[in-house]
Scaffold this active site. Structure first.
Site, PDB file in Angstrom:
ATOM      1  NE  ARG A 106       3.473  59.878  73.382  1.00 13.92           N
ATOM      2  CZ  ARG A 106       2.436  59.098  73.080  1.00 13.92           C
ATOM      3  NH1 ARG A 106       1.207  59.473  73.398  1.00 13.92           N
ATOM      4  NH2 ARG A 106       2.626  57.952  72.471  1.00 13.92           N
TER       5      ARG A 106
ATOM      6  CG  HIS B 119       4.649  56.558  67.708  1.00  9.04           C
ATOM      7  ND1 HIS B 119       5.396  56.315  68.850  1.00  9.04           N
ATOM      8  CD2 HIS B 119       3.359  56.247  68.033  1.00  9.04           C
ATOM      9  CE1 HIS B 119       4.590  55.894  69.817  1.00  9.04           C
ATOM     10  NE2 HIS B 119       3.354  55.832  69.344  1.00  9.04           N
TER      11      HIS B 119
ATOM     12  CD  GLN C  74       1.865  51.899  67.678  1.00 10.96           C
ATOM     13  OE1 GLN C  74       1.659  52.517  68.713  1.00 10.96           O
ATOM     14  NE2 GLN C  74       1.344  50.706  67.442  1.00 10.96           N
TER      15      GLN C  74
ATOM     16  CG  ASP D 219      -2.516  57.385  63.571  1.00 10.93           C
ATOM     17  OD1 ASP D 219      -3.296  57.178  64.528  1.00 10.93           O
ATOM     18  OD2 ASP D 219      -1.454  58.025  63.694  1.00 10.93           O
TER      19      ASP D 219
ATOM     20  CB  CYS E  93      -0.718  53.347  66.478  1.00 13.88           C
ATOM     21  SG  CYS E  93      -1.319  55.034  66.223  1.00 13.88           S
TER      22      CYS E  93
ATOM     23  NE  ARG F 160       4.149  51.123  71.422  1.00  9.98           N
ATOM     24  CZ  ARG F 160       3.825  52.383  71.743  1.00  9.98           C
ATOM     25  NH1 ARG F 160       2.603  52.835  71.510  1.00  9.98           N
ATOM     26  NH2 ARG F 160       4.716  53.211  72.262  1.00  9.98           N
TER      27      ARG F 160
HETATM   28  N1   CP Z   1      -0.267  54.214  70.233  1.00  2.00           N
HETATM   29  C1   CP Z   1       0.139  55.034  71.215  1.00  2.00           C
HETATM   30  O1   CP Z   1       1.283  55.521  71.241  1.00  2.00           O
HETATM   31  O2   CP Z   1      -0.802  55.257  72.159  1.00  2.00           O
HETATM   32  P1   CP Z   1      -0.738  56.309  73.384  1.00  2.00           P
HETATM   33  O3   CP Z   1      -0.854  57.689  72.776  1.00  2.00           O
HETATM   34  O4   CP Z   1      -1.891  55.950  74.255  1.00  2.00           O
HETATM   35  O5   CP Z   1       0.584  56.155  74.069  1.00  2.00           O
HETATM   36  N1  NVA Z   2      -0.622  60.147  65.082  1.00  2.00           N
HETATM   37  C1  NVA Z   2      -1.094  60.083  66.436  1.00  2.00           C
HETATM   38  C2  NVA Z   2      -0.558  58.874  67.122  1.00  2.00           C
HETATM   39  C3  NVA Z   2      -1.001  58.684  68.537  1.00  2.00           C
HETATM   40  C4  NVA Z   2      -0.383  57.489  69.195  1.00  2.00           C
HETATM   41  C5  NVA Z   2      -0.721  61.343  67.199  1.00  2.00           C
HETATM   42  O1  NVA Z   2       0.411  61.824  67.018  1.00  2.00           O
HETATM   43  O2  NVA Z   2      -1.540  61.875  67.940  1.00  2.00           O
END
Ligand code: CP
Ligand code: NVA
Length: 306
Positions: A105, A132, A135, A223, A262, A290
């Site tokens: 990540r 992502h 997700q 989101d 998400c 997930r």
């Molecule tokens: N939805 C998601 O990826 O959540 P986190 O940021 O908690 O991993």
């Molecule tokens: N769009 C959000 C998703 C988090 C899971 C971010 O990138 O912070």
């Protein structure tokens, strides 16, 4: 002897529809037999690199790897030499000598792609500023469990044209559903991505009218207004306020429409508490999925579900 290229899971657009279906089938099998499914990662280790915060991705990957028989190795970016200047390429080559797969990540997708370029083990995208994909695999699993095949269904996105929205666009090209996005023009997905999706036969419509987007939709998604890679909070709030998902907006969708997010969510910003905590919300089913979706991804990427 040339070694086969690792099966990276970087973006949905890189993977054919049949493989994505296979991953979802493995996920569903693992979900149905949570306590006694196969353990194809036995004897394997998977590194999980987090340069940004996470709750769901971190815990679901860690538990998924353990339940598949493997060992997760959690690495926080600021604790690694990567965080003080070691190159991504060297990190990739070193980790490939220790582990059987790497999830990352990061808010720089170029880093993820460089990692994949130099790693000799599969690399999985655990979120970047651009996408992502894990997700969306969980989200499609959730939709199909609750509403049947997603092909030809109308799915609506209201809000920021962000990383999650971009992966939904890629998914529309692979899963054959109609995707309608309502975003402020300033935050719309790129013309390049839309052109790619349409070149693949995707039915993607982009506009700035939330009511038009959700009309007859079986699923409404939003989101956060400020993603981890974003800085300009106040301007985003002003731009995105008309795109909040409210009870009134949900009433314009199909009568049996579900609401997805998400998470993490901000009640009163992108969605009202009445919607996210109401009867149409499936956000915790999504969060659970997930875990199951990632089992499908891990088993495929590490060559354990052929
Ligand atoms: N939805 C998601 O990826 O959540 P986190 O940021 O908690 O991993
Ligand atoms: N769009 C959000 C998703 C988090 C899971 C971010 O990138 O912070």
């Amino acid at each position: 002897m040339t070694l086969a290229a690792p099966r990276h899971f970087l973006d949905l657009k890189d993977i054919d529809a049949g493989t994505l279906r296979h991953i979802l089938e493995t996920a569903a099998t693992c979900k149905g037999r949570r306590r006694d499914h196969a353990r194809p990662l036995t004897g394997k280790s998977v590194a999980l690199i987090f340069e940004k915060p996470s709750t769901r991705t971190r815990v679901s990957f860690e538990v998924a790897i353990r339940e598949l028989g493997g060992d997760p190795v959690i690495l926080l970016g600021h604790d690694m030499q990567l965080g003080r200047g070691e190159t991504v390429a060297d990190t990739a080559r070193v980790l490939s000598r220790y582990v059987d797969g790497i999830m990352m990540r990061t808010d720089r997708s170029a880093k993820l792609h460089e990692l994949a370029q130099y790693a000799t083990v599969p690399v999985i995208n655990g979120l970047t500023e651009a996408s992502h994909p894990c997700q969306i695999m969980a989200d499609i699993l959730t939709f199909e469990e609750l509403r049947g095949p997603i092909e030809d269904q109308v799915i609506a996105w209201c809000g920021d044209g962000n990383n999650v929205a971009r992966s939904w666009i890629e998914a529309s090209a692979r899963f054959g559903f109609v995707l309608r996005l309502a975003t402020p023009p300033e935050l719309a997905p790129s013309a390049e991505l839309l052109a790619w999706a349409r070149s693949q036969g995707a039915r993607v419509e982009v506009g700035s009218d939330p009511e038009a987007a959700v009309a007859d939709a079986r699923c409404v998604i939003t989101d956060t207004w400020v993603s981890m890679a974003d800085t300009e909070g106040e301007n985003r709030h002003n731009l995105l306020a008309p795109f909040r998902v409210t009870e009134r907006l949900m009433a314009q969708a199909a009568p049996d429409a579900i609401f997805m997010h998400c998470l993490p969510a901000h009640r009163g910003e992108e969605v009202t508490a009445g919607v996210i905590d109401g009867p149409q919300s499936v956000v915790f089913e999504e969060a659970e999925n997930r875990l199951h979706a990632q089992k499908g991804i891990l088993a495929w990427a590490l060559g354990a579900s052929d």
